[in-house]
Design an enzyme around this catalytic site. Structure first.
Site, PDB file in Angstrom:
ATOM      1  N   LYS A  35       0.844  -1.204   0.000  1.00  0.00           N
ATOM      2  CA  LYS A  35       0.000   0.000   0.000  1.00  0.00           C
ATOM      3  C   LYS A  35       0.874   1.247   0.000  1.00  0.00           C
ATOM      4  O   LYS A  35       0.617   2.205  -0.736  1.00  0.00           O
ATOM      5  CB  LYS A  35      -0.960  -0.027   1.201  1.00  0.00           C
ATOM      6  N   GLN A  46      -5.041  -1.877   9.334  1.00  0.00           N
ATOM      7  CA  GLN A  46      -4.811  -3.187   8.726  1.00  0.00           C
ATOM      8  C   GLN A  46      -5.420  -4.286   9.616  1.00  0.00           C
ATOM      9  O   GLN A  46      -5.118  -4.379  10.795  1.00  0.00           O
ATOM     10  CB  GLN A  46      -3.297  -3.411   8.544  1.00  0.00           C
ATOM     11  N   ASP A  85     -11.308   2.367   3.605  1.00  0.00           N
ATOM     12  CA  ASP A  85     -11.612   0.940   3.452  1.00  0.00           C
ATOM     13  C   ASP A  85     -13.118   0.717   3.316  1.00  0.00           C
ATOM     14  O   ASP A  85     -13.553  -0.353   2.899  1.00  0.00           O
ATOM     15  CB  ASP A  85     -11.106   0.167   4.684  1.00  0.00           C
TER      16      ASP A  85
END
Ligand code: NAD
Length: 281
Positions: A52, A96, A119
């Protein structure tokens, strides 16, 4: 023989477009920023977080990785989220997953400002997706729809079967397919006659987490098969679809690696860019 929906190629094309958009934003004094919070030492998470960061670097997005110790407390993690929520240099925050077991994942995700939730896992964004309002769409399902459309797969009126009902892949993918006017069936671990359901699918999405689970006898000839799975077998990454035999039957197929995973990162960049634009407004 199936047409390969090449995630690598699609991601490269998107990258050129995104790089240009970031340059335009920077000329206006807007520098998009993404913060990734990593708690603990999970090896797969370390790789995802690194990828990322690299993607941000390639297109010119400012990125920060906040690494926290495995034993960090809930309050410590929430304090980091609060700081990032208040930081004007950060437009997107990603925690994460999975988090270490002692942490309350739901509460952590709920703490992220919905506008910075790139997200799309915040309850407010999930609710918007469910009720047809504009919000942040989770990256993997968004990438799945992008790949199908880019590959020229007709969706309206088609039978779509999604195997898996997780909040991050299966359920949002099913809703997005419904939004594209597919007739959608969600299958899961308790589904009876899974093969029968799958064989009806014009679009089959496998998000199970079991290596080579979808075999050729489960696939309708000419179907579009999307393999979301990432499984490690003998040091090799394989999907949830038994790729070689299924490729002979399907009309379209996504490879693993080089399929959905690539687009997941592209869509994260997309969500970060969109967040930067809307926050600038
Ligand atoms: P999950 O474990 O949360 O969900 C798996 C789903 O599969 C469950 O809903 C379960 O009901 C279903 N399932 C399990 N066994 C089944 C069976 N025998 N028959 C039918 N259904 C069954 O997993 P997830 O987070 O949705 O991820 C699924 C896979 O996708 C994993 O391999 C994960 O690593 C991968 N993944 C890939 C990306 C990407 O970018 N490519 C992103 C997220 C997840």
């Amino acid at each position: 023989m199936a047409k390969i929906l090449d995630g690598r190629l699609m991601a490269e094309e998107l990258l050129l477009d995104q790089t240009r958009r970031v340059q335009e934003l920077r000329q206006k004094g807007i520098v998009p920023g993404l913060a990734v919070v990593l708690v603990g030492e999970d090896p797969a998470s370390q790789i995802y977080v690194r990828n990322k960061g690299l993607a941000c670097e390639r297109i010119g997005i400012h990125s920060e990785t906040i690494r926290m110790e495995e034993r960090s407390s809930q309050d410590e993690v929430l304090a980091v989220i609060d700081r990032l929520n208040a930081d004007p240099a950060i437009n997107g925050i990603l925690v994460q997953l999975p988090l270490p077991r002692h942490l309350d994942e739901r509460a952590v995700l709920a703490r992220i400002m919905p506008e910075k939730d790139v997200d799309g896992f915040h309850i407010s964004n999930a609710g918007k997706l469910f009720s047809g309002q504009q919000g942040v769409v989770p990256c993997t399902p968004k990438g799945i729809i992008y790949m199908l459309k880019k590959g020229g797969v007709e969706l309206a009126g088609k039978e779509a079967v999604v195997i898996g009902r997780s909040n991050i892949v299966g359920k949002p993918a099913a809703i997005l397919l419904l939004n594209e006017n597919c007739t959608v069936t969600i299958c899961h671990s308790k589904t009876k006659d899974l093969t029968e359901h799958c064989r009806r699918a014009d679009v089959l999405v496998a998000a199970i987490g079991k290596p080579r689970f979808v075999t050729a006898d489960m696939v309708k000839p000419g179907a579009a098969v999307v393999d979301v799975g990432i499984n490690r077998v003998d040091g090799k990454v394989v999907g949830d679809v038994d790729y070689e035999p299924v490729k002979e039957i399907a009309g379209w197929i996504t490879p693993v690696p080089g399929g959905v995973g690539k687009l997941t990162i592209s869509m994260l960049m997309e969500n970060t860019l969109e967040a930067a634009c809307s926050q600038a407004r």
